[in-house]
Design a protein around this motif. Structure first.
Motif, PDB file in Angstrom:
ATOM      1  N   LYS A 109      28.588  -1.446 -25.608  1.00  0.00           N
ATOM      2  CA  LYS A 109      29.156  -1.838 -24.314  1.00  0.00           C
ATOM      3  C   LYS A 109      29.091  -3.342 -24.076  1.00  0.00           C
ATOM      4  CE  LYS A 109      24.972  -1.181 -21.459  1.00  0.00           C
ATOM      5  NZ  LYS A 109      24.017  -0.931 -22.548  1.00  0.00           N
ATOM      6  N   SER A 110      28.264  -4.057 -24.857  1.00  0.00           N
ATOM      7  CA  SER A 110      28.122  -5.496 -24.632  1.00  0.00           C
ATOM      8  C   SER A 110      27.599  -6.172 -25.893  1.00  0.00           C
ATOM      9  CB  SER A 110      27.136  -5.762 -23.487  1.00  0.00           C
ATOM     10  OG  SER A 110      25.817  -5.393 -23.859  1.00  0.00           O
ATOM     11  N   TYR A 111      27.733  -7.507 -25.922  1.00  0.00           N
ATOM     12  CA  TYR A 111      27.154  -8.282 -27.019  1.00  0.00           C
ATOM     13  C   TYR A 111      25.631  -8.192 -26.983  1.00  0.00           C
ATOM     14  CZ  TYR A 111      31.573 -10.517 -28.325  1.00  0.00           C
ATOM     15  OH  TYR A 111      32.857 -10.748 -28.774  1.00  0.00           O
ATOM     16  N   ARG A 112      25.071  -8.180 -25.785  1.00  0.00           N
ATOM     17  CA  ARG A 112      23.617  -8.117 -25.663  1.00  0.00           C
ATOM     18  C   ARG A 112      23.078  -6.827 -26.270  1.00  0.00           C
ATOM     19  NH1 ARG A 112      22.190  -7.239 -20.883  1.00  0.00           N
ATOM     20  NH2 ARG A 112      20.021  -7.895 -21.100  1.00  0.00           N
ATOM     21  N   GLU A 113      23.771  -5.728 -26.009  1.00  0.00           N
ATOM     22  CA  GLU A 113      23.340  -4.466 -26.616  1.00  0.00           C
ATOM     23  C   GLU A 113      23.539  -4.502 -28.129  1.00  0.00           C
ATOM     24  OE1 GLU A 113      24.361   0.337 -26.599  1.00  0.00           O
ATOM     25  OE2 GLU A 113      25.818  -1.096 -25.802  1.00  0.00           O
ATOM     26  N   ALA A 114      24.707  -4.959 -28.564  1.00  0.00           N
ATOM     27  CA  ALA A 114      25.025  -4.967 -29.991  1.00  0.00           C
ATOM     28  C   ALA A 114      24.072  -5.858 -30.784  1.00  0.00           C
ATOM     29  CB  ALA A 114      26.464  -5.435 -30.186  1.00  0.00           C
ATOM     30  N   LEU A 115      23.683  -6.999 -30.207  1.00  0.00           N
ATOM     31  CA  LEU A 115      22.783  -7.937 -30.882  1.00  0.00           C
ATOM     32  C   LEU A 115      21.303  -7.635 -30.623  1.00  0.00           C
ATOM     33  CD1 LEU A 115      24.768 -11.219 -30.106  1.00  0.00           C
ATOM     34  CD2 LEU A 115      24.586 -10.092 -32.335  1.00  0.00           C
ATOM     35  N   ARG A 116      21.053  -6.527 -29.913  1.00  0.00           N
ATOM     36  CA  ARG A 116      19.684  -6.065 -29.613  1.00  0.00           C
ATOM     37  C   ARG A 116      18.892  -7.124 -28.836  1.00  0.00           C
ATOM     38  NH1 ARG A 116      18.749  -4.067 -35.858  1.00  0.00           N
ATOM     39  NH2 ARG A 116      20.594  -2.726 -35.961  1.00  0.00           N
ATOM     40  N   LEU A 117      19.556  -7.649 -27.811  1.00  0.00           N
ATOM     41  CA  LEU A 117      18.957  -8.712 -27.001  1.00  0.00           C
ATOM     42  C   LEU A 117      18.537  -8.237 -25.618  1.00  0.00           C
ATOM     43  CD1 LEU A 117      21.525 -11.556 -27.798  1.00  0.00           C
ATOM     44  CD2 LEU A 117      19.183 -11.402 -28.669  1.00  0.00           C
ATOM     45  N   GLU A 118      18.775  -6.983 -25.290  1.00  0.00           N
ATOM     46  CA  GLU A 118      18.564  -6.514 -23.926  1.00  0.00           C
ATOM     47  C   GLU A 118      17.113  -6.628 -23.456  1.00  0.00           C
ATOM     48  OE1 GLU A 118      22.016  -3.325 -22.929  1.00  0.00           O
ATOM     49  OE2 GLU A 118      20.516  -2.647 -24.372  1.00  0.00           O
ATOM     50  N   SER A 119      16.173  -6.550 -24.384  1.00  0.00           N
ATOM     51  CA  SER A 119      14.767  -6.632 -23.986  1.00  0.00           C
ATOM     52  C   SER A 119      14.214  -8.059 -24.047  1.00  0.00           C
ATOM     53  CB  SER A 119      13.918  -5.722 -24.884  1.00  0.00           C
ATOM     54  OG  SER A 119      13.990  -6.147 -26.234  1.00  0.00           O
ATOM     55  N   SER A 120      15.041  -9.010 -24.450  1.00  0.00           N
ATOM     56  CA  SER A 120      14.598 -10.400 -24.596  1.00  0.00           C
ATOM     57  C   SER A 120      15.050 -11.221 -23.391  1.00  0.00           C
ATOM     58  CB  SER A 120      15.160 -11.005 -25.882  1.00  0.00           C
ATOM     59  OG  SER A 120      14.741 -12.338 -26.028  1.00  0.00           O
ATOM     60  N   VAL A 121      14.093 -11.844 -22.711  1.00  0.00           N
ATOM     61  CA  VAL A 121      14.393 -12.624 -21.500  1.00  0.00           C
ATOM     62  C   VAL A 121      14.935 -14.008 -21.840  1.00  0.00           C
ATOM     63  CG1 VAL A 121      13.410 -13.660 -19.420  1.00  0.00           C
ATOM     64  CG2 VAL A 121      12.649 -11.399 -20.164  1.00  0.00           C
ATOM     65  N   SER A 122      14.404 -14.620 -22.888  1.00  0.00           N
ATOM     66  CA  SER A 122      14.766 -16.011 -23.187  1.00  0.00           C
ATOM     67  C   SER A 122      15.042 -16.233 -24.679  1.00  0.00           C
ATOM     68  CB  SER A 122      13.650 -16.952 -22.721  1.00  0.00           C
ATOM     69  OG  SER A 122      12.409 -16.561 -23.284  1.00  0.00           O
ATOM     70  N   PRO A 123      16.022 -15.524 -25.234  1.00  0.00           N
ATOM     71  CA  PRO A 123      16.367 -15.766 -26.638  1.00  0.00           C
ATOM     72  C   PRO A 123      17.035 -17.124 -26.803  1.00  0.00           C
ATOM     73  CG  PRO A 123      18.015 -14.375 -25.648  1.00  0.00           C
ATOM     74  CD  PRO A 123      16.935 -14.553 -24.615  1.00  0.00           C
ATOM     75  N   ILE A 124      16.978 -17.668 -27.994  1.00  0.00           N
ATOM     76  CA  ILE A 124      17.705 -18.891 -28.315  1.00  0.00           C
ATOM     77  C   ILE A 124      18.657 -18.545 -29.456  1.00  0.00           C
ATOM     78  CG2 ILE A 124      17.541 -21.280 -29.106  1.00  0.00           C
ATOM     79  CD1 ILE A 124      14.737 -21.359 -27.862  1.00  0.00           C
ATOM     80  N   LEU A 125      19.945 -18.543 -29.145  1.00  0.00           N
ATOM     81  CA  LEU A 125      20.954 -18.138 -30.113  1.00  0.00           C
ATOM     82  C   LEU A 125      21.716 -19.342 -30.631  1.00  0.00           C
ATOM     83  CD1 LEU A 125      21.139 -15.925 -27.464  1.00  0.00           C
ATOM     84  CD2 LEU A 125      22.350 -14.705 -29.254  1.00  0.00           C
TER      85      LEU A 125
END
Length: 271
Positions: A14-30
């Protein structure tokens, strides 16, 4: 359309955040590298973070176009950065390039306004805010495929996730017509610059240590994003690239379509 290639199967996300497994990360650096959709990917991620109430900072370690939008900040000010971020749900920050700098960087004077990276000191301040940071870390002269030169890509050491983007419209074109730094692509592939780029070639470039994996350090998650899968033929090519990448040991692969690119244009207007 956002598809994740998992164990030989495509799963819609449903989203890039879900696909990239970022939903549990508050402050990722991409850090976003490659060609054929880097800015589009950054735009979608920024909008998604806005929607979940965690506004992101978007910047560049190389160069990035300046848009006439109120959420662009063209100076180093933490106070103004936070103000814009809260008011508009995102902030894109960099330092405007002079005409001379643009000419040195691109070989000719360009009408489009560009910004360059902020200082290391200010970037550190941004990272210490504890918010999502999205860095466009490569340039490709608007071509769908790229092999980096010795000084590229510029992946910042604090990066947690690297996204290497490639445009599927490169497949079937001559290497010299679709690849930025075509001579380096031909060298990796053992082909001539006038040869056609095949799906297996795109996989090889994205998996090569001097290609898509260049600069990715231990501890950084690395994803390949195959963009512009907007026809049945390109989707078939994308799946072929996925299978080839799996052979190289890369199992973090996304497929996106031009629908996402069109939606990004609407997002710019909406914001």
């Amino acid at each position: 359309m956002i598809l994740s290639y998992e164990s030989g199967r495509l799963t819609e996300k449903k989203s890039y955040r879900e696909a990239l497994r970022l939903e549990s990360s508050v402050s990722p650096i991409l850090s976003i590298t490659g060609a054929g959709g880097k800015t589009t990917t950054a735009l979608h991620l920024a909008y998604e973070y806005k929607e979940v109430g965690n506004p992101a900072v978007v910047t560049t370690s190389t160069h990035l176009a300046i848009w006439d939008q109120p959420w662009f900040l063209l100076e180093e000010s933490t106070e103004k950065l936070q103000q814009i971020r809260r008011q508009y749900g995102q902030v894109w920050v960099g330092i405007p390039m002079t005409k001379r700098q643009k000419k040195e960087a691109f070989g000719a004077s360009r009408q489009i306004q560009k910004m360059k990276a902020v200082s290391e000191v200010f970037f550190k301040e941004i990272c210490e805010l504890g918010v999502p940071v999205i860095v466009e870390a490569d340039g490709a002269r608007r071509m769908p495929c790229k092999v980096p030169a010795a000084h590229e890509p510029v992946i910042v050491p604090r990066t947690t996730t690297v996204c290497s983007v490639y445009g599927l419209d490169a497949i079937g074109q001559r290497i010299c017509d679709c690849c930025f730094r075509a001579e380096l692509a031909a060298e990796i592939l053992g082909k001539r610059e006038t040869d056609r780029l095949e799906a297996a070639d795109l996989a090889k470039i994205s998996a090569d240590g001097n290609g898509g994996c260049k600069g990715v350090l231990r501890g950084m998650e690395h994803w390949v994003i195959l963009n512009k899968a907007d026809t049945d033929q390109r989707k078939e090519s994308a799946e072929e690239v996925c299978r080839e990448l799996e052979r190289y040991g890369n199992r973090r692969i996304l497929i996106t379509s031009s629908e996402e690119n069109e939606r990004s244009e609407r997002l710019v207007q909406k914001q």
